[in-house]
Design an enzyme around this catalytic site. Structure first.
Site, short mmCIF file in Angstrom:
data_model
loop_
_atom_site.label_atom_id
_atom_site.label_comp_id
_atom_site.label_asym_id
_atom_site.label_seq_id
_atom_site.Cartn_x
_atom_site.Cartn_y
_atom_site.Cartn_z
N LYS A 177 107.66 21.28 73.76
CA LYS A 177 107.05 20.07 73.21
C LYS A 177 105.67 19.97 73.85
O LYS A 177 105.51 19.53 74.98
CB LYS A 177 107.89 18.86 73.60
CG LYS A 177 107.85 17.69 72.67
CD LYS A 177 106.48 17.12 72.39
CE LYS A 177 105.96 16.19 73.46
NZ LYS A 177 104.57 15.79 73.21
N GLU A 186 106.12 18.98 87.55
CA GLU A 186 104.81 19.18 88.19
C GLU A 186 103.97 17.98 87.81
O GLU A 186 103.59 17.83 86.65
CB GLU A 186 104.15 20.47 87.67
CG GLU A 186 104.88 21.74 88.05
CD GLU A 186 104.94 22.00 89.54
OE1 GLU A 186 104.23 21.32 90.31
OE2 GLU A 186 105.73 22.87 89.94
N CYS A 207 95.14 18.68 87.75
CA CYS A 207 95.92 17.95 88.75
C CYS A 207 95.67 18.48 90.15
O CYS A 207 96.00 17.81 91.12
CB CYS A 207 97.40 17.98 88.40
SG CYS A 207 97.98 19.59 87.94
N GLU A 266 94.58 8.94 90.73
CA GLU A 266 93.92 10.12 90.15
C GLU A 266 92.80 9.66 89.24
O GLU A 266 93.05 8.87 88.32
CB GLU A 266 94.92 10.88 89.28
CG GLU A 266 95.65 11.99 89.95
CD GLU A 266 96.42 12.81 88.93
OE1 GLU A 266 96.21 14.03 88.88
OE2 GLU A 266 97.24 12.25 88.18
#
Ligand code: ADP
Length: 485
Positions: A178, A253, A287, A387
């Site tokens: 997906k 992750e 990331c 972030e």
């Protein structure tokens, strides 16, 4: 393959290209221009269930192939990805925005995972264990876990797919992918390659659609034995909680908030260059990119000047144009978040060295943000905790090793960290003291197919990459044999 950028696309299920049962589509935009560049089926739960059924049927025959046979499929995929790298890179840039050279680098890197795991497929070794009695023989074998659902994000539309799918297929697990709804076209290009390579029907399936619509099917369908996900910590937590009912295995992750630490004994020019790579690659949307840049007091001024000099040279624009270094952010929401972080920092006392605003070119209607440097950043600012996922370099000063370790570790995240020093003892002390799964010592690009990718704390569960990546798709089984007589 270029028709991917013009047509209504299909998903790939049980070895066939199919529309969503609903007949609905999701449009895909080019973030540099704001134009619609294609559309993919809006898959719903029944579409996902059909793909999972196909994968479940394919499991035994795929797991039953010899490792060499599975290896051959993976190696052919590697070859075709390399052969088509330019075409796929153009698709990737069109839907994701990163500069074409970076996109090509990503496709080639994705190919490397198929090459690496084509080899690793042959090394699913077990163990024999000395028994406590002469009459027993003990062994541990490793077997494929079953149907794997892989859910991937938009920031690396090719790489994230490869890092999950290659080891799963190598281990003998069929997959249902997906991809992110913002970047599904690269996934379609990769599945065209799977079709050409001739994977048996049901071994590799692609379901496009909205994550929150499909998520419940992945969690509730008993045929799914493993979910591997890369994306936001919020969705990761949802998947972890949701997988508890059936004790599904998960690998997650998630986000990061990488500290990038430069000591005064470091090679400053190399550290500046590394900072540009780590911070501005993919417009800061990775990331593992540095989000807090700690500079030791005596070199703060010099580092800031040198960094600003380099940052001002970065060329913004449509990633498909020649010479562009920084492309658009993925969408308006991302753009607003980045700007919010900058405004919050400035309001709380940070100084803007360069950048600090949205950027608009006459011919482009995309979501661009100027490469930005902030000084005098401190812990009170949003940017030190969330972030940013954008081209903003916040500089924070420090004086001692102890102080910087404490500041760097003051985060719920623990994905990547970077240390720049020429002092060997310090390199070890700081690497070992950092609470993160990965440390680049004088190295802004630690990720390779051959080694580990792992997040500590809220950055993840499980790991990927190298020989370790296979573990995530294998169950161990212990066999104890009592000999006759
Ligand atoms: P981002 O905020 O960076 O877009 P997300 O975590 O929302 O990251 O998205 C990463 C991937 O997770 C995408 O493929 C997205 O469709 C998928 N996703 C989002 N929400 C869910 C959900 N509730 N269940 C399953 N997958 C989801």
């Amino acid at each position: 393959m270029s028709s991917i950028l013009t047509d209504h696309q299909k998903m790939y299920s049980n070895g066939r290209w199919v529309e969503a049962i609903s007949g609905q589509y999701i449009e895909v935009m080019n973030p540099a221009t704001g134009e619609v560049i294609g559309s993919v089926p809006a898959g719903d739960r029944p579409d996902a269930a059909a793909a999972i059924d196909a994968a479940d049927k394919a499991f035994k025959p795929w797991a039953g192939k010899t490792p060499q046979e599975r290896s051959d499929y993976l190696y052919k995929t590697y070859e075709k990805l390399v052969e088509r790298a330019d075409e796929i890179a153009a698709i990737l840039t069109a839907e994701q925005g990163k500069p074409l050279q970076e996109a090509k680098g990503e496709v080639l890197f994705a190919a490397e995972y198929f090459r690496w795991y084509s080899e690793e497929a042959k090394r699913v070794y077990g163990e024999t264990i000395p028994a406590p009695t002469p009459a027993k023989r003990l062994m541990v074998i490793r077997q494929p876990i079953g149907v794997v659902v892989a859910i991937t994000p938009w920031n690396f539309p090719a790489l994230m797919i490869a890092r999950k799918i290659a080891p799963a297929l190598a281990a003998g697990c069929p997959i249902v992918l997906k991809p992110a709804e913002l970047t599904p076209l690269t996934a379609i290009a990769i599945f065209q390659i799977f079709e050409e390579v001739g994977f048996p029907a049901g071994v590799a399936n692609l379901v496009t659609g909205v994550g929150s619509v499909l998520g419940p099917e992945f969690l509730e369908n008993i045929k799914v034995k493993k979910i591997t996900f890369t994306g936001s910590t919020a969705v990761g937590k949802y998947l972890l909680k949701g997988s508890a009912d059936q004790m599904k295995k998960v690998s997650l992750e998630l986000g990061g908030h990488a500290p990038f630490i430069v000591f005064d004994d470091a090679d400053i020019d190399a550290a500046v260059e590394a900072c540009i790579i780590s911070k501005f690659r993919n417009a800061g949307q990775t990331c593992i990119c540095s989000n807090r840049i700690f500079i030791q007091d005596p070199i703060l001024g010099l580092f800031s000047e040198k960094l600003a000099e380099q940052v001002k040279k970065l060329k913004m624009g449509n990633g498909s144009a020649e010479g562009v270094d920084v492309g658009p952010l993925i969408d308006e929401r991302a753009l607003n978040k980045v700007h919010e972080h900058v405004q919050d920092a400035v309001a709380k006392g940070a100084k803007l060295v360069t950048g600090g605003s949205k950027w608009k070119a006459d011919s482009l209607d995309g979501s661009f943000y100027l490469p930005t440097i902030l000084r005098d950043v401190d812990d009170s600012m949003l940017i030190c905790h969330e972030e940013t996922f954008g081209p903003v370099a916040p500089l924070i000063s420090f004086s001692t090793e102890e102080e910087v370790l404490e500041k760097a570790n003051n985060s719920n995240y623990g994905l990547a960290s970077y240390v720049f020093t020429n002092d060997l003892g310090r390199a070890f002390r700081v690497s070992e003291g950092l609470e993160s799964g990965m440390v680049g010592v004088n190295d802004p690009l630690p990720t390779v197919a051959q080694s580990l990718f792992i997040g500590w704390k809220e950055s993840g569960v499980g790991y990927e990459g190298g020989k370790y990546g296979m573990d995530q798709y294998l169950e161990m089984k212990y066999i104890s044999m009592l000999l006759n007589g």
